[in-house]
Design an enzyme around this catalytic site. Structure first.
Site, short mmCIF file in Angstrom:
data_model
loop_
_atom_site.label_atom_id
_atom_site.label_comp_id
_atom_site.label_asym_id
_atom_site.label_seq_id
_atom_site.Cartn_x
_atom_site.Cartn_y
_atom_site.Cartn_z
N ASP A 36 13.72 -18.60 13.06
CA ASP A 36 14.88 -19.33 12.57
C ASP A 36 15.32 -18.67 11.25
O ASP A 36 14.66 -17.76 10.74
CB ASP A 36 14.60 -20.82 12.42
C1 BGC Z 1 19.15 -23.53 12.41
C2 BGC Z 1 19.19 -22.91 13.79
C3 BGC Z 1 20.36 -21.97 13.90
C4 BGC Z 1 20.27 -20.94 12.80
C5 BGC Z 1 21.35 -19.89 12.85
C6 BGC Z 1 19.28 -22.51 11.30
O1 BGC Z 1 19.44 -23.12 10.07
O2 BGC Z 1 17.94 -24.25 12.26
O3 BGC Z 1 19.25 -23.93 14.75
O4 BGC Z 1 20.38 -21.39 15.17
O5 BGC Z 1 20.33 -21.61 11.55
O6 BGC Z 1 22.58 -20.38 12.54
#
Ligand code: BGC
Length: 756
Positions: free
Chosen positions: A282
């Site tokens: 993530d």
């Molecule tokens: C979130 C993810 C997301 C990623 C990219 C993160 O803060 O937890 O779900 O895919 O950002 O945008």
């Protein structure tokens, strides 16, 4: 003694097939053969040039130069055929080996055609519809250059304080697994080389929805049996359906953050589940392991790659430290080659290695994005997601000639219709409720007044307004707003009040400890309910709310979540009776925050309370009921459904290895309608404490007024398996209770006995 079916052989073969190297792709191997260590590490680097939604504090720098240098495997936050072509050209024409990029995006509930938030979509219990929304999302996103989607989010959550409960399918592993599969099918269909399909990413592995205290990014601790039976199934289901990538979660599991957790990413994901795609972290979750206490950037990056993480989102720990770790012998080049191979295989699966520009067809956006057809699907999906929580005096549906006072801070508002995590959507395209009412009931007299602010607190508004104006506090005082609304009500036959949460009151980093309707709006609701006029509350939220007071008032309540781009039209379709509401809750609504976690599938205690009456030394509360306010599976209709003749075919398996539980469902009211018929079972005796109830099947059926239908559920031994204390997936023979009903709060109606 029960006979326990140990599936060691199955486990052995799953592991074995994984160990036998997956079939190699010559084109990928040839590329790998030419790559330097630095170029391999480059493939593991995912950057965002900004311009999209940055959910961390970092946005990547010098992205163009890094692409040229072969230091980037993929980017996200970039869209349109032109921009994606430019990015691919940078990689293909300027980097030494010309390897095209993965182009990622968060297409969570629709691309430009925004569908209801996922919690809403799940409330439709309509898997074909959910699949269709994902298919539409893929058609639109790929038309705009995207080939890799950071969805589906399948985290089970039993904690409505957690804002991201909006993004998932609720509390139940069985339902969550069906939804996960439907979304993967929609995004990937059966052929990733087609330009209308994109890679699905199942996220966030794992257990992110169980953050302590419902606080986002918080730690998680959970027993393995709970994990395997109640939280992991949707991730596994998405993988079994073919999801080509997995995203790790921010939290730790057994004290090791997911992005560096070898048990999770290798032992479970690869060896036990046989996953062959690639794993992305993530947003900066590798770097965040420093704050978790796992070492410095070099340590955590080495930990991550050795655990089985393939791609580093935004943090650049892989890019800046892995080479050094190889030189120092902390990481082997082979470990990096394995990860790079997985990224290249994904590019091969998409057909990018042969045609880097296949998602850069400039004629597509016009043809494929926001078409009338897609908007129709959005309108239908929204209406299907609404849950009728309370009926009062048959106020609903409204006459299309009524004199309506339409009040409330969300009644004429474009900014809060799309819901959380809709960064690709455009709020200005959404249909407010006032407009929807005028579209659907042009002969009605509709007068609007705001009536209240979503919240009167400017500090709170500031926190919620990070992505734009969501809570707009009027220049007028709350008293003036209220008075205007009551004047409008005075001249109306009926009141519709659109109230609830602004979009960013749920979603990422939007946890709440009080999950009621904000006080500013409660005041309005109280006044309206005393006006003597029939009142309909249209309730918007990204989570279950605590509404015990509102449930007691003489009002009807329609829960509409955040409905997406067609909000106003879909709400009008239901309020005026063109569509009969058919949604059912996929997460329990508590009376109060103190009951959390509360969910229908709780395991039995040794001292269950027999009723709501307080009994000393039973499992209950002094100051609160133990039952929820509204149970999982609950939802009303303008018509009534009656269940009868619930029975089981036999105690023994038929020639298909199944028993059949059936029920007759009759539509006894005056409207045609749809009902979600649900089967629950209870395993009476087993080697680990069983849930009190488990959903094992559901069917959404359509019944005309006066019509009835017999619904059958085929249950096999496979459906009754669970993970025992040794984490073996077993069937334990014995007695099972069951009921079939329109909600999880039914009583058991029969039993069957199954020997294998
Ligand atoms: C979130 C993810 C997301 C990623 C990219 C993160 O803060 O937890 O779900 O895919 O950002 O945008």
């Amino acid at each position: 003694m029960k006979k326990i079916n140990i599936s060691l052989t199955v486990l052995f073969f799953m592991g074995f097939s994984w160990l036998q190297a997956q079939e190699r792709i010559p084109q990928v191997e040839e590329l790998l053969g030419k790559m330097t260590l630095e170029e391999k590490i480059g493939q593991l680097n995912l950057l965002t040039p900004g311009g999209g939604v940055a959910t961390g504090s970092v946005v990547s720098e010098d992205v163009e130069a890094k692409i040229r240098a072969g230091n980037v495997g993929g980017i996200f936050g970039v869209s349109s055929p032109e921009k994606v072509r430019q990015a691919q050209e940078l990689a293909v024409k300027n980097s030494r080996l010309g390897i095209p990029l993965l182009i990622g995006s968060d297409v969570i509930h629709g691309y430009k055609t925004t569908f209801p938030i996922p919690l809403g979509l799940s409330s439709s219990w309509d898997m074909d519809l959910i699949e269709e929304t994902a298919k539409v999302a893929a058609r639109e996103a790929t038309a705009d250059g995207i080939n890799w989607n950071f969805s589906p989010m399948v985290d089970i959550s039993r904690d409505p304080r957690w804002g991201r409960v909006a993004e998932g399918a609720g509390e139940d592993a069985y339902l969550g697994s069906q939804v996960a599969r439907a979304m993967v099918r929609g995004y990937q269909q059966d052929d990733l080389t087609r330009p209308e399909t994109m890679i699905a990413t199942v996220k966030h592995l794992a257990l992110y929805g169980a953050s302590e205290g419902g606080r986002d990014y918080n730690r998680v601790d959970m027993s393995r049996t709970k994990m395997f039976n109640e939280y992991l199934p949707p991730y596994k289901a998405a993988i079994d359906e073919g999801a080509a990538s997995v995203m790790t979660s921010f939290n730790d599991i057994d004290g090791v953050p997911a992005s560096g957790n070898k048990w999770l990413l290798t032992d479970l994901l690869r060896e036990r589940w046989g996953f062959e795609g690639f794993v992305v972290s993530d947003y900066t979750s590798v770097n965040e392991m420093i704050a978790h206490g796992m070492g410095d950037l070099q340590d955590v990056s080495a930990l991550a790659i050795k655990a089985g993480l393939d791609m580093d989102m935004v943090g650049e720990g892989f890019l800046t430290t892995l080479q050094k770790s190889v030189e120092e012998g902390r990481v082997s080049e082979e470990e990096i080659t394995i990860a790079a191979r997985r990224i290249l295989e994904a590019k091969h699966k998409l057909g990018l290695l042969d045609d880097p520009y296949k998602y850069s067809d400039e004629s597509r956006p016009e043809r494929d994005i926001l078409t009338d057809e897609h908007r129709k699907t959005a309108r239908k999906a929204a209406a299907s997601s609404f849950v009728l929580l309370k009926k009062h005096n048959n106020t609903l549906p409204l006459s299309k000639n009524a004199k309506i006072a339409l009040v409330g801070p969300l009644a004429n508002d474009k900014n809060n219709m799309l819901g959380t995590w809709a960064p690709t959507g455009d709020p200005s395209l959404s249909i407010p409720i006032l407009e929807g009412f005028r579209n659907v009931a042009p002969n009605a007299t509709v007068t609007y007044a705001k009536g209240a602010n979503i919240s009167d607190d400017p500090e709170y508004a500031k926190k919620v307004n990070v992505f734009g104006p969501r809570i707009e506090i009027s220049e007028e005082s709350p008293e003036e707003l209220l008075k205007e609304a009551m004047d409008v009500v005075e001249n109306a036959d009926v009141v519709v009040a659109v109230v609830g949460e602004a979009t960013e009151m749920s979603g990422e980093a939007a946890s709440r400890t009080e999950i009621s309707i904000p006080e500013s709006q409660k005041k309005l609701i109280r006044e309206l309910s005393q006006s003597g006029k029939p009142v309909v509350l249209v309730l918007m939220s990204g989570r279950p709310l605590t509404i015990p007071e509102e449930m007691q008032l003489p009002v009807s309540i329609l829960q509409v979540w955040h409905p997406g781009v067609e909000a106003g039209n879909a709400i009008a379709d239901v309020v005026f009776g063109d569509i009969n509401p058919s949604g059912k809750l996929t997460a329990t609504w508590p009376h109060n925050v103190g009951q959390i976690p509360i969910y229908y599938g709780m395991r039995t205690t040794g001292r269950p309370a027999a009723s709501e009456e307080f009994e000393k030394f039973k499992s209950n509360y002094l100051d609160s009921p133990i039952a929820p306010l509204l149970p999982f599976g609950y939802g009303l209709s303008y018509t009534n459904f009656e269940y009868s003749d619930v029975k089981v075919s036999d105690n023994t398996l038929n020639s298909n290895g199944e028993i059949i539980v059936s029920a007759t469902v009759a539509n006894t009211g005056e409207y045609d309608g749809e009902e979600v018929v649900q089967l629950y079972i209870h395993d009476k005796v087993r080697s680990i404490t069983p849930p009190m109830k488990e959903l094992k099947g559901f069917q959404k059926i359509n019944l005309k007024a006066g019509e009835s239908q017999t619904v059958e559920f085929n249950i096999s031994v496979e459906d009754l398996k669970f993970y025992n204390g040794n984490l073996e997936y077993v069937f334990e023979p014995g007695e099972f209770e069951f009921f079939v009903a329109g909600s999880s709060d039914g009583e058991f109606q029969g039993t069957f006995n199954l020997e294998e």
